[in-house]
Design a protein around this motif. Structure first.
Motif, mmCIF file in Angstrom:
data_model
loop_
_atom_site.group_PDB
_atom_site.id
_atom_site.type_symbol
_atom_site.label_atom_id
_atom_site.label_comp_id
_atom_site.label_asym_id
_atom_site.label_seq_id
_atom_site.Cartn_x
_atom_site.Cartn_y
_atom_site.Cartn_z
ATOM 1 N N VAL A 115 0.755 -1.242 0.152
ATOM 2 C CA VAL A 115 0.014 0.136 -0.082
ATOM 3 C C VAL A 115 0.687 1.418 -0.042
ATOM 4 N N ARG A 116 1.756 1.092 0.732
ATOM 5 C CA ARG A 116 2.880 2.552 0.835
ATOM 6 C C ARG A 116 3.390 2.671 -0.702
ATOM 7 N N VAL A 117 3.851 1.626 -1.318
ATOM 8 C CA VAL A 117 4.177 1.917 -2.780
ATOM 9 C C VAL A 117 3.173 2.263 -3.615
ATOM 10 N N ALA A 118 2.094 1.987 -3.427
ATOM 11 C CA ALA A 118 1.097 2.323 -4.287
ATOM 12 C C ALA A 118 0.714 3.918 -4.036
ATOM 13 N N LEU A 119 0.772 4.100 -2.591
ATOM 14 C CA LEU A 119 0.483 5.659 -2.057
ATOM 15 C C LEU A 119 1.526 6.412 -2.993
ATOM 16 N N LEU A 120 2.738 6.371 -2.861
ATOM 17 C CA LEU A 120 4.079 6.718 -3.506
ATOM 18 C C LEU A 120 3.846 7.141 -4.995
ATOM 19 N N GLY A 121 3.457 5.864 -5.474
ATOM 20 C CA GLY A 121 3.242 5.996 -6.967
ATOM 21 C C GLY A 121 2.020 6.854 -7.518
ATOM 22 N N ALA A 122 1.118 6.849 -6.526
ATOM 23 C CA ALA A 122 -0.162 7.526 -6.774
ATOM 24 C C ALA A 122 0.178 9.265 -6.657
ATOM 25 N N MET A 123 0.857 9.501 -5.831
ATOM 26 C CA MET A 123 1.325 10.723 -5.196
ATOM 27 C C MET A 123 2.363 11.292 -6.686
ATOM 28 N N VAL A 124 3.289 10.726 -7.013
ATOM 29 C CA VAL A 124 4.034 11.135 -8.163
ATOM 30 C C VAL A 124 3.210 11.222 -9.551
ATOM 31 N N ALA A 125 2.401 10.206 -9.834
ATOM 32 C CA ALA A 125 1.688 10.153 -11.147
ATOM 33 C C ALA A 125 0.456 11.294 -10.993
ATOM 34 N N GLY A 126 -0.295 11.284 -10.003
ATOM 35 C CA GLY A 126 -1.288 12.294 -9.781
ATOM 36 C C GLY A 126 -0.752 13.853 -9.767
ATOM 37 N N TRP A 164 -5.142 4.171 8.475
ATOM 38 C CA TRP A 164 -3.538 3.865 8.355
ATOM 39 C C TRP A 164 -2.790 5.131 9.083
ATOM 40 N N THR A 165 -1.966 4.670 9.894
ATOM 41 C CA THR A 165 -1.056 5.434 10.440
ATOM 42 C C THR A 165 -0.034 6.536 9.677
ATOM 43 N N GLU A 166 0.252 5.873 8.473
ATOM 44 C CA GLU A 166 1.119 6.640 7.552
ATOM 45 C C GLU A 166 0.355 7.771 7.165
#
Length: 230
Positions: A115-126, A164-166
């Motif tokens: 999920v962390r990798v997906a969040l990071l990818g979504a942040m950059v791509a978005g 999610w704590t993150e």
């Protein structure tokens, strides 16, 4: 109508300039919502929505004929996004409070590596996808910063709804970019509040981290039924 006219026109003199009252009030509601989120209270969501509605009218700038310094489409759009995700979070936390034996709305937990990798990818791509859109709409430069704060706010609010704590750390990343952007655009009240949020979100991260460890170790205490045998 008189109250609405006053609300839209009221300003707070500060030195040789003035702050838009709606901007100040919207950030106060936002701070109250963040405090409620740290304590995992369901009321954090509706209070936050009130703040989002006020800030939406602020960041749209000249659309409302207001004396706002600049129009920030990313900041305005994220208020609409906040409201939509907040409705989801409000529903989810309300359900969690009813189902949780402890009576808390959500039990904090870690999202996990995938999920962390997906969040990071979504942040950059978005951010990359929204930057040209906000640029075409005339958002205040640097436009990528406006897109970054939008995507980070979306992901952080969704992470809060999921427990999610993150999500607190995503807010830190938003504040690092958002504070300079708001100062340069002339939104001083929001910039100062974001600066405060930066320290607040770090505190919230450790509060949820400790709650996660504590509540996963301590078993929930379910009250005995009235008249039940000891």
């Amino acid at each position: 109508m008189d109250f609405l006219r006053w609300l839209f026109e009221a300003q707070i003199p500060v030195g040789g300039s003035a702050l838009v009252l709606r901007e100040v009030l919207g950030n106060i509601f936002g701070l109250a919502s963040a405090l409620g989120g740290m304590r995992r209270k369901v009321w954090a969501w509706p209070v936050g929505i009130l703040g989002n509605l006020l800030l939406l009218t602020v960041f749209l700038g000249n659309v409302f004929g207001a004396a706002a310094p600049a129009t920030l489409w990313g900041q305005a759009a994220r208020q609409v996004m906040f409201i939509g995700v907040a409705l989801y979070g409000w529903y989810r936390w309300k359900q969690g409070r009813e189902a949780n034996a402890r009576g808390t709305a959500v039990v904090p937990g870690w999202a996990g590596t995938k999920v962390r990798v997906a969040l990071l990818g979504a942040m950059v791509a978005g951010t990359a996808a929204l930057t040209p859109l906000f640029d075409a709409l005339g958002s205040y430069p640097p436009v990528w910063a406006d897109a970054w704060t939008f995507m980070g706010s979306l992901l952080a609010t969704y992470g809060m709804a999921r427990g999610w704590t993150e999500f607190w750390l995503i807010w830190v990343a938003v504040d690092i970019v958002g504070v300079p952007l708001l100062f340069s655009a002339g939104y001083y009240a929001s910039a100062v509040m974001y600066l405060f949020y930066g320290f607040f979100t770090l505190a919230g991260f450790f509060v949820w981290w400790r709650a996660d460890k504590r509540e996963r170790v301590e078993p929930a205490v379910v009250p005995a039924a009235v008249g039940a045998a000891p």
